[in-house]
Design an enzyme around this catalytic site. Structure first.
Site, PDB file in Angstrom:
ATOM      1  N   ARG A 120     -44.751  -5.948 -42.673  1.00 47.31           N
ATOM      2  CA  ARG A 120     -46.037  -6.417 -42.111  1.00 47.31           C
ATOM      3  C   ARG A 120     -45.949  -7.797 -41.472  1.00 47.31           C
ATOM      4  NH1 ARG A 120     -47.748  -4.240 -47.024  1.00 47.31           N
ATOM      5  NH2 ARG A 120     -48.508  -2.133 -46.735  1.00 47.31           N
ATOM      6  N   LYS A 142     -46.048 -11.593 -26.880  1.00 41.64           N
ATOM      7  CA  LYS A 142     -46.172 -10.169 -26.563  1.00 41.64           C
ATOM      8  C   LYS A 142     -44.837  -9.504 -26.886  1.00 41.64           C
ATOM      9  CE  LYS A 142     -49.676  -9.825 -22.932  1.00 41.64           C
ATOM     10  NZ  LYS A 142     -49.930  -9.394 -21.531  1.00 41.64           N
ATOM     11  N   GLU A 184     -40.395 -15.334 -11.478  1.00 41.32           N
ATOM     12  CA  GLU A 184     -41.442 -15.624 -12.469  1.00 41.32           C
ATOM     13  C   GLU A 184     -41.690 -17.132 -12.567  1.00 41.32           C
ATOM     14  OE1 GLU A 184     -43.173 -13.184 -13.931  1.00 41.32           O
ATOM     15  OE2 GLU A 184     -41.874 -11.418 -14.135  1.00 41.32           O
ATOM     16  N   LYS A 226     -47.142 -21.567 -19.131  1.00 43.89           N
ATOM     17  CA  LYS A 226     -47.394 -20.363 -19.924  1.00 43.89           C
ATOM     18  C   LYS A 226     -48.012 -20.733 -21.273  1.00 43.89           C
ATOM     19  CE  LYS A 226     -46.100 -15.824 -21.328  1.00 43.89           C
ATOM     20  NZ  LYS A 226     -45.229 -14.676 -21.208  1.00 43.89           N
ATOM     21  N   GLU A 236     -55.172 -12.056 -24.274  1.00 40.09           N
ATOM     22  CA  GLU A 236     -55.620 -11.557 -22.973  1.00 40.09           C
ATOM     23  C   GLU A 236     -56.982 -10.885 -23.090  1.00 40.09           C
ATOM     24  OE1 GLU A 236     -52.373  -9.894 -20.704  1.00 40.09           O
ATOM     25  OE2 GLU A 236     -53.767  -9.043 -19.245  1.00 40.09           O
ATOM     26  N   ARG A 241     -55.244 -15.259 -19.228  1.00 45.46           N
ATOM     27  CA  ARG A 241     -53.881 -14.755 -19.397  1.00 45.46           C
ATOM     28  C   ARG A 241     -53.565 -13.700 -18.341  1.00 45.46           C
ATOM     29  NH1 ARG A 241     -50.179 -13.895 -24.857  1.00 45.46           N
ATOM     30  NH2 ARG A 241     -48.335 -13.367 -23.656  1.00 45.46           N
ATOM     31  N   ASN A 245     -50.344 -12.062 -14.480  1.00 44.43           N
ATOM     32  CA  ASN A 245     -49.967 -10.793 -13.844  1.00 44.43           C
ATOM     33  C   ASN A 245     -50.008 -10.867 -12.324  1.00 44.43           C
ATOM     34  OD1 ASN A 245     -49.602  -9.606 -16.327  1.00 44.43           O
ATOM     35  ND2 ASN A 245     -51.732  -8.945 -16.469  1.00 44.43           N
ATOM     36  N   HIS A 248     -48.083  -8.431 -10.233  1.00 40.35           N
ATOM     37  CA  HIS A 248     -47.570  -7.386 -11.124  1.00 40.35           C
ATOM     38  C   HIS A 248     -48.180  -6.010 -10.881  1.00 40.35           C
ATOM     39  CE1 HIS A 248     -45.497 -10.639 -13.075  1.00 40.35           C
ATOM     40  NE2 HIS A 248     -44.983  -9.847 -14.001  1.00 40.35           N
ATOM     41  N   HIS A 252     -45.530  -3.423 -10.234  1.00 37.43           N
ATOM     42  CA  HIS A 252     -45.314  -2.265 -11.118  1.00 37.43           C
ATOM     43  C   HIS A 252     -45.328  -0.969 -10.320  1.00 37.43           C
ATOM     44  CE1 HIS A 252     -46.685  -4.487 -15.030  1.00 37.43           C
ATOM     45  NE2 HIS A 252     -45.403  -4.678 -14.756  1.00 37.43           N
ATOM     46  N   HIS A 266     -37.254  -6.027 -12.149  1.00 34.72           N
ATOM     47  CA  HIS A 266     -38.656  -6.413 -12.357  1.00 34.72           C
ATOM     48  C   HIS A 266     -39.025  -7.662 -11.530  1.00 34.72           C
ATOM     49  CE1 HIS A 266     -42.465  -7.222 -14.317  1.00 34.72           C
ATOM     50  NE2 HIS A 266     -42.031  -8.444 -14.598  1.00 34.72           N
TER      51      HIS A 266
HETATM   52  N1  LIG Z   1     -42.985 -10.054 -23.680  1.00 37.56           N
HETATM   53  C1  LIG Z   1     -43.312 -10.530 -22.492  1.00 37.56           C
HETATM   54  O1  LIG Z   1     -44.251 -11.318 -22.348  1.00 37.56           O
HETATM   55  C2  LIG Z   1     -42.488 -10.123 -21.314  1.00 37.56           C
HETATM   56  C3  LIG Z   1     -42.644 -10.787 -20.093  1.00 37.56           C
HETATM   57  C4  LIG Z   1     -41.820 -10.424 -19.026  1.00 37.56           C
HETATM   58  C5  LIG Z   1     -40.873  -9.421 -19.196  1.00 37.56           C
HETATM   59  N2  LIG Z   1     -40.759  -8.795 -20.393  1.00 37.56           N
HETATM   60  C6  LIG Z   1     -39.753  -7.747 -20.606  1.00 37.56           C
HETATM   61  O2  LIG Z   1     -38.472  -8.339 -20.438  1.00 37.56           O
HETATM   62  C7  LIG Z   1     -37.548  -7.335 -20.028  1.00 37.56           C
HETATM   63  C8  LIG Z   1     -36.702  -7.888 -18.908  1.00 37.56           C
HETATM   64  O3  LIG Z   1     -35.996  -8.998 -19.381  1.00 37.56           O
HETATM   65  P1  LIG Z   1     -34.655  -9.482 -18.698  1.00 37.56           P
HETATM   66  O4  LIG Z   1     -34.845  -9.582 -17.246  1.00 37.56           O
HETATM   67  O5  LIG Z   1     -34.230 -10.676 -19.450  1.00 37.56           O
HETATM   68  O6  LIG Z   1     -33.688  -8.230 -18.916  1.00 37.56           O
HETATM   69  P2  LIG Z   1     -32.496  -7.868 -19.939  1.00 37.56           P
HETATM   70  O7  LIG Z   1     -32.804  -8.302 -21.302  1.00 37.56           O
HETATM   71  O8  LIG Z   1     -32.219  -6.436 -19.720  1.00 37.56           O
HETATM   72  O9  LIG Z   1     -31.292  -8.731 -19.341  1.00 37.56           O
HETATM   73  C9  LIG Z   1     -30.791  -8.451 -18.065  1.00 37.56           C
HETATM   74  C10 LIG Z   1     -29.292  -8.188 -18.100  1.00 37.56           C
HETATM   75  O10 LIG Z   1     -28.617  -9.444 -18.235  1.00 37.56           O
HETATM   76  C11 LIG Z   1     -27.688  -9.373 -19.327  1.00 37.56           C
HETATM   77  N3  LIG Z   1     -27.606 -10.740 -19.855  1.00 37.56           N
HETATM   78  C12 LIG Z   1     -28.515 -11.372 -20.618  1.00 37.56           C
HETATM   79  N4  LIG Z   1     -28.168 -12.651 -20.810  1.00 37.56           N
HETATM   80  C13 LIG Z   1     -26.999 -12.829 -20.166  1.00 37.56           C
HETATM   81  C14 LIG Z   1     -26.134 -13.942 -19.977  1.00 37.56           C
HETATM   82  N5  LIG Z   1     -26.448 -15.158 -20.463  1.00 37.56           N
HETATM   83  N6  LIG Z   1     -25.007 -13.758 -19.261  1.00 37.56           N
HETATM   84  C15 LIG Z   1     -24.716 -12.537 -18.726  1.00 37.56           C
HETATM   85  N7  LIG Z   1     -25.487 -11.463 -18.840  1.00 37.56           N
HETATM   86  C16 LIG Z   1     -26.625 -11.610 -19.570  1.00 37.56           C
HETATM   87  C17 LIG Z   1     -28.251  -8.349 -20.256  1.00 37.56           C
HETATM   88  O11 LIG Z   1     -27.253  -7.799 -21.073  1.00 37.56           O
HETATM   89  C18 LIG Z   1     -28.831  -7.337 -19.270  1.00 37.56           C
HETATM   90  O12 LIG Z   1     -27.827  -6.483 -18.829  1.00 37.56           O
HETATM   91  C19 LIG Z   1     -38.362  -6.118 -19.645  1.00 37.56           C
HETATM   92  O13 LIG Z   1     -38.247  -5.137 -20.647  1.00 37.56           O
HETATM   93  C20 LIG Z   1     -39.791  -6.647 -19.587  1.00 37.56           C
HETATM   94  O14 LIG Z   1     -40.752  -5.664 -19.913  1.00 37.56           O
HETATM   95  C21 LIG Z   1     -41.539  -9.130 -21.454  1.00 37.56           C
HETATM   96 ZN   LIG Z   2     -43.159 -10.173 -15.023  1.00 35.86          ZN
END
Ligand SMILES: NC(=O)c1ccc[n+]([C@@H]2O[C@H](COP(=O)([O-])OP(=O)(O)OC[C@H]3O[C@@H](n4cnc5c(N)ncnc54)[C@H](O)[C@@H]3O)[C@@H](O)[C@H]2O)c1
Ligand SMILES: [Zn+2]
Length: 369
Positions: A120, A142, A184, A226, A236, A241, A245, A248, A252, A266
């Site tokens: 929990r 999130k 971003e 942020k 949100e 908040r 987006n 987005h 999306h 993304h």
């Molecule tokens: N929670 C939130 O508020 C929020 C906001 C934006 C995005 N997201 C989520 O985040 C995700 C995207 O995140 P991302 O772009 O970091 O993708 P990711 O975590 O898939 O990383 C991208 C790639 O880079 C590699 N990588 C990571 N760090 C590295 C490093 N230092 N050196 C070499 N390679 C490295 C990873 O292995 C992966 O292949 C999505 O699932 C999205 O929905 C969440």
């Molecule tokens: Zn985003």
């Protein structure tokens, strides 16, 4: 540099700086009563940076217990979540423990959600390793996984106990991922900080070349923006908040159209989406064409896409994109909410944009080749 996220009893600090990973041990130690620290990470990040994290933990008398998952979006699944929870439980984790999420947004979202529901609610520390995760996903609480019906559909709000953003970790990140994260960053300028957009316009190249001061500044401004938005509207429930987006809804739809794959990351989809939000705003005479042009030119100058054609979206895709938008917002009907802009740094929520206008705009925007 420390940026506080003020959320009453859920407040925490974002620690930013090159070499900050070395402090991971002392920071984690203040949130755990065990010696063993489970580290959720991916198979790309761990071989590159795992030894440095283990050394940092060891310097505070902690022992990292790595749980290495496959890299990539597919890891944000119910199946991986189940496996991760079983491993954490088998390791005897209690609510006195602290989980470390060490990776990009995929690892942060998955480990954060596991922490949210484990017993929990268990503490976790975010150590983002992508630029996107440092400026966006690791802050704000999130957490989510993907389902067959769509992305991020099962999740929870669960704030981390601390965030450690060490730009030195970005040295191994591919340029394309770096640029996607930059989208971003400039988003915060476009939403509410025209001066920061000016800085980005002059400084984007330095950020992408990983100039230490430029990256740290970009991360700090983004996290501060942020943090303020999250503090004002944690769940949100208001419009504030939702401003995050920007780009987005358009983005999306492009991601859905391209199958959420490598064809369009993304951040790349968000770049096109932000340019579209400004071009749409200009088409409705809400903002000037000069501002919309400037946004488009800035993104192109950084090497990001700004037009759907860059992702090979078909010229007749407008009705499909509109359908993706309605699906995304789980709302069919004549209008949808969009983040529009009165100018650079002046984004706002328009709760009822006529979809007919969006479809007409898209039909023209898709033709720019
Ligand atoms: N929670 C939130 O508020 C929020 C906001 C934006 C995005 N997201 C989520 O985040 C995700 C995207 O995140 P991302 O772009 O970091 O993708 P990711 O975590 O898939 O990383 C991208 C790639 O880079 C590699 N990588 C990571 N760090 C590295 C490093 N230092 N050196 C070499 N390679 C490295 C990873 O292995 C992966 O292949 C999505 O699932 C999205 O929905 C969440
Ligand atoms: Zn985003």
């Amino acid at each position: 540099m420390i940026i506080p996220v003020q959320l009453a009893d859920r407040s925490y600090d974002i620690h930013i700086g090159a070499g900050m990973l070395a402090a991971a041990g002392s920071i984690a130690a203040s949130h755990t009563r065990s010696r063993i620290v489970p580290v959720v990470t991916d198979a790309t990040v761990w071989p590159l940076h795992g030894a440095a994290l283990l050394a940092a933990l060891a310097s505070a008398g902690l022992q990292g217990d790595p749980i290495v998952l496959p890299a990539g979006e597919a890891t944000k699944s119910l199946q991986q979540l189940g496996g991760l929870l079983d491993r954490l439980l088998a390791a005897g984790i209690t609510r006195a423990d602290c989980i470390v999420a060490f990776g990009g947004g995929v690892i942060g979202d998955l480990a954060g959600f596991a922490a949210a529901i484990l017993k929990r609610g268990t503490a976790f520390v975010q150590i983002p390793t992508t630029l996107l995760a440092m400026v966006d996903s690791s802050v704000g609480g999130k957490t989510a996984i993907n389902m067959a019906a769509g992305k991020n559909l099962i999740g929870a709000f669960h704030q981390p106990a601390a965030v450690i953003a060490d730009p030195a970790l970005l040295a191994t990140l591919p340029q394309r991922q770096l640029r996607a994260g930059y989208a971003e960053i400039v988003k915060y300028g476009l939403i509410g900080d025209a001066k920061f957009f000016e800085w980005c316009d002059a400084g984007a190249a330095a950020v992408l070349a990983l100039d230490a001061a430029a990256v740290a500044h970009a991360i700090a401004v983004s996290c501060r923006a942020k943090a303020a938005i999250v503090a004002a509207d944690e769940r949100e429930t208001g419009d504030i908040r939702a401003l995050l987006n920007l780009g987005h809804t358009f983005g999306h739809a492009l991601e859905a159209e391209t199958g959420f794959g490598d064809r369009l990351l993304h951040g790349e989809a968000v770049a096109i989406g932000m340019a579209q939000a400004f071009r749409f705003s200009a088409a409705q005479a809400i903002c000037t064409a000069a501002d919309a042009d400037r946004v488009t030119r800035h993104l192109l100058a950084t090497g990001l896409p700004a037009w759907p054609a860059a992702a090979s979206i078909a010229t007749d895709a407008a009705p499909r994109l509109a359908a993706h938008m309605a699906h995304d917002k789980k709302k069919a009907g004549a209008t949808l909410p969009f983040i529009l802009a009165r100018g650079i740094g002046s984004a706002f929520v328009d709760k009822s944009v006529a979809m007919k206008r969006i479809t007409e705009f898209l039909a023209l925007d898709l033709r720019v080749r």
